[in-house]
Design an enzyme around this catalytic site. Structure first.
Site, short mmCIF file in Angstrom:
data_model
loop_
_atom_site.label_atom_id
_atom_site.label_comp_id
_atom_site.label_asym_id
_atom_site.label_seq_id
_atom_site.Cartn_x
_atom_site.Cartn_y
_atom_site.Cartn_z
N GLY A 150 35.25 16.17 29.57
CA GLY A 150 34.73 17.21 28.84
C GLY A 150 32.90 16.60 29.52
O GLY A 150 32.51 16.32 30.30
N GLY A 151 32.39 17.72 29.95
CA GLY A 151 30.78 17.59 29.52
C GLY A 151 29.91 16.79 29.08
O GLY A 151 30.20 15.62 28.13
N ALA A 152 28.82 17.43 29.18
CA ALA A 152 27.99 15.92 28.39
C ALA A 152 27.24 16.98 26.70
O ALA A 152 27.76 18.16 27.12
CB ALA A 152 26.67 16.62 28.81
N HIS A 200 25.72 5.08 19.78
CA HIS A 200 26.90 4.67 20.33
C HIS A 200 27.42 3.36 19.27
O HIS A 200 28.57 3.37 18.49
CB HIS A 200 27.47 4.67 21.72
CG HIS A 200 27.41 6.10 22.29
ND1 HIS A 200 29.35 5.95 22.70
CD2 HIS A 200 26.84 6.87 22.72
CE1 HIS A 200 28.91 7.48 23.23
NE2 HIS A 200 27.83 7.85 23.01
N ARG A 255 27.38 4.16 15.41
CA ARG A 255 28.74 4.31 14.41
C ARG A 255 29.99 4.05 14.50
O ARG A 255 31.06 4.09 14.30
CB ARG A 255 29.14 5.56 16.52
CG ARG A 255 28.32 6.78 16.12
CD ARG A 255 28.59 8.39 16.81
NE ARG A 255 29.51 7.69 18.26
CZ ARG A 255 29.60 8.32 18.78
NH1 ARG A 255 28.16 9.02 18.93
NH2 ARG A 255 29.92 8.04 19.99
N ARG A 256 29.68 1.95 15.38
CA ARG A 256 31.00 1.63 15.30
C ARG A 256 30.93 0.78 14.26
O ARG A 256 30.16 -0.25 14.05
CB ARG A 256 30.57 1.25 16.84
CG ARG A 256 31.73 2.37 18.02
CD ARG A 256 32.04 1.43 18.65
NE ARG A 256 31.62 0.56 19.66
CZ ARG A 256 30.31 0.49 20.47
NH1 ARG A 256 30.72 1.41 21.12
NH2 ARG A 256 29.49 -0.34 20.66
N THR A 304 30.65 0.82 29.35
CA THR A 304 29.81 0.52 30.80
C THR A 304 28.77 1.34 30.98
O THR A 304 28.27 1.47 32.43
CB THR A 304 30.81 1.85 31.87
OG1 THR A 304 30.85 3.23 31.93
CG2 THR A 304 32.36 1.47 31.62
N LYS A 318 32.54 13.80 23.51
CA LYS A 318 34.53 12.74 24.14
C LYS A 318 33.97 11.24 23.51
O LYS A 318 35.31 11.20 23.01
CB LYS A 318 33.81 12.73 25.29
CG LYS A 318 33.84 13.81 26.50
CD LYS A 318 33.29 14.17 28.38
CE LYS A 318 32.22 12.78 28.31
NZ LYS A 318 30.85 13.45 27.92
#
Length: 168
Positions: free
Chosen positions: A8-10, A49, A52-53, A34, A14
């Site tokens: 997908g895009g920005a 990010h 959220r985990r 990465t 995703k």
């Protein structure tokens, strides 16, 4: 192995969609990240990010050695790779042999036994970049995405937070 490839895009959703799919499986899960934080904005993105985990996630930072990192994860553990776009950019800026490294990555992905979720950007839908490096990157990303999509069991295209099944 079942490989789900999420493109997908920005800001298309995703990563979040991939996390939801992984969390449907029994934990523990491995998140292979990465990204590299070169500025404050990227530090914030990475922190978001990670926040959220919750419990059940192990994170491996692999901005350059993605294939080798995948081989260190227990074979029965579900893996989320986020994302191929940053890995490719890192490797191109490091003057790596992209064709050879893509082949090594492909072999590492195919060797996984547990479900695998791979996130990548679809970069070919915009205007033609105005400089050589950006055009080389766009072309290399398109080739890498095609290569992964060929052997992926499922391919999902994210548009405005909505998953559209393309394959599988």
């Amino acid at each position: 192995m079942k490989l789900t490839f999420i493109l997908g895009g920005a800001r298309s959703g995703k990563s979040r969609h991939a996390e939801v799919l992984v969390e449907r499986l029994p934990s523990p899960w491995t998140y292979v990240a990465t990204a590299e934080a070169y500025d404050d904005e990227m530090v914030e993105r990475i922190a978001l990010h990670r926040s959220r985990r919750g419990a059940g996630w192990e994170t491996i930072d692999a901005p350059h050695h993605l294939a080798a990192s995948l081989m260190t994860v227990p074979p029965e553990r579900p893996v989320l790779v986020d994302c191929l776009t940053l890995w490719l950019s890192n490797r191109m800026l490091g003057d790596a042999d992209i064709e050879m490294e893509s082949a090594v990555l492909e072999a590492a992905l195919l060797a996984r036994e547990a479900p695998l979720f791979v996130v990548s950007n679809e970069v070919g839908l915009g205007i033609v970049p105005d400089n050589t490096l950006a055009r080389r990157f766009r072309d290399a990303q398109g080739r890498l995405n095609q290569r992964i999509a060929t052997f992926a069991d499922e391919v999902v295209l994210m548009v405005a937070g909505l998953p559209l099944k393309v394959k599988g």
